[in-house]
Scaffold this active site. Structure first.
Site, PDB file in Angstrom:
ATOM      1  N   LEU A   3       0.808  -1.448  -0.074  1.00  0.00           N
ATOM      2  CA  LEU A   3      -0.167   0.009  -0.055  1.00  0.00           C
ATOM      3  C   LEU A   3       0.827   1.038   0.075  1.00  0.00           C
ATOM      4  O   LEU A   3       1.813   1.338   0.811  1.00  0.00           O
ATOM      5  CB  LEU A   3      -0.755  -0.148   1.162  1.00  0.00           C
ATOM      6  N   ASN A  61       0.445   4.172   1.062  1.00  0.00           N
ATOM      7  CA  ASN A  61       0.403   4.734   2.418  1.00  0.00           C
ATOM      8  C   ASN A  61       0.902   4.126   3.686  1.00  0.00           C
ATOM      9  O   ASN A  61       0.890   4.623   4.841  1.00  0.00           O
ATOM     10  CB  ASN A  61      -0.620   5.601   2.921  1.00  0.00           C
ATOM     11  N   CYS A  62       1.621   2.817   3.345  1.00  0.00           N
ATOM     12  CA  CYS A  62       2.054   1.939   4.473  1.00  0.00           C
ATOM     13  C   CYS A  62       3.402   2.228   4.646  1.00  0.00           C
ATOM     14  O   CYS A  62       4.291   2.396   3.725  1.00  0.00           O
ATOM     15  CB  CYS A  62       1.853   0.442   3.827  1.00  0.00           C
ATOM     16  N   ASP A  63       3.882   2.789   5.990  1.00  0.00           N
ATOM     17  CA  ASP A  63       4.952   3.132   6.174  1.00  0.00           C
ATOM     18  C   ASP A  63       6.206   2.026   6.049  1.00  0.00           C
ATOM     19  O   ASP A  63       7.532   2.272   5.676  1.00  0.00           O
ATOM     20  CB  ASP A  63       5.271   3.504   7.662  1.00  0.00           C
ATOM     21  N   ARG A 117       6.887   2.018   2.133  1.00  0.00           N
ATOM     22  CA  ARG A 117       7.859   2.843   1.963  1.00  0.00           C
ATOM     23  C   ARG A 117       9.316   2.915   2.092  1.00  0.00           C
ATOM     24  O   ARG A 117       9.933   3.077   1.521  1.00  0.00           O
ATOM     25  CB  ARG A 117       7.250   4.260   2.678  1.00  0.00           C
TER      26      ARG A 117
END
Length: 104
Positions: free
Chosen positions: A6, A8-10, A13
């Site tokens: 995803l 927006n998943c840290d 990233r």
């Protein structure tokens, strides 16, 4: 190499930043092919499902009891991430063990 996760998943990233040459596939926006899911499931089994996620905790028992591949096709956000595919090999998560396997 592909990273499934995803945007927006840290954790995803971190993987994307460490592997800039990898193609990123957002499973929420782009989905994940049934073939890739089936191959990953053969290798990783039940570990592919993140039973600690908010999505999982919000599911009713009937949904949780679905076959894993059907569940992931319906709710790709319940997949543990990132799922990294490299030359037919699948790695799950962003642990030191996964990073070592990638030569990082």
């Amino acid at each position: 190499m592909k990273i499934y996760g995803l945007k927006n998943c840290d954790t995803c990233r971190k993987a994307i930043k460490a592997l800039p040459e990898a193609e990123f596939v957002d499973v929420r926006a782009d989905g994940i092919s049934p073939e890739v899911l089936a191959q990953a499931y053969e290798v990783l089994g039940e570990a592919l499902v993140n039973t600690r996620s908010t999505t999982w905790r919000g599911m009713d028992e009937a949904t949780r009891a679905m076959p894993v591949l059907d569940l992931l096709a319906q709710e790709p956000t319940v997949m543990k991430r990132p799922l990294i595919e490299r030359d037919g090999e699948f790695l799950l998560g962003w642990t030191p063990k996964v990073q070592a396997a990638l030569g990082l």
